[in-house]
Design a protein around this motif. Sequence first.
Motif: not given
Length: 147
Positions: A123-143
Amino acid sequence: MLGLIPLIRRVRHGMTLGVRVMAEDADGRLLLVRHSYLPGWHLPGGGVDFGETAADAARRELKEEANVEAEEPLAMAGMFFNPRVGGRDHVVLFRAGRIVIGPRPARNLEILAAEFFAPDALPQDISPATLRRIAEQEGRTPVSDMW
């Protein structure tokens, strides 16, 4: 603006500990919830109650918010500092393995919706912290250690 439930928890406790759970269905869709007191979509979770382990709290919140149960032990995916909530708040992130999905719970005072979303259709209005956790868990950004 801080909602009533988080405000009461902050006043009653010095340091707070919360949990969030990343749970995916058999099709790889991620479970997100919409709270009545926070804008946007978030990973299911909430506060750890007195006498409760973080893992027990995560399982409880998953069941209460989405009627989902983890069939296996939860895997701790990280611990994060959340400075926005009183300067002493920490969040433990867990990953669920296989899950059992019950009927979607009815809308209530705390949870407005609980839905599964494909990774490419969040969803477009997903929280920024949730997006960060997803990116981290997918290995797209450092934890990060910040929520």
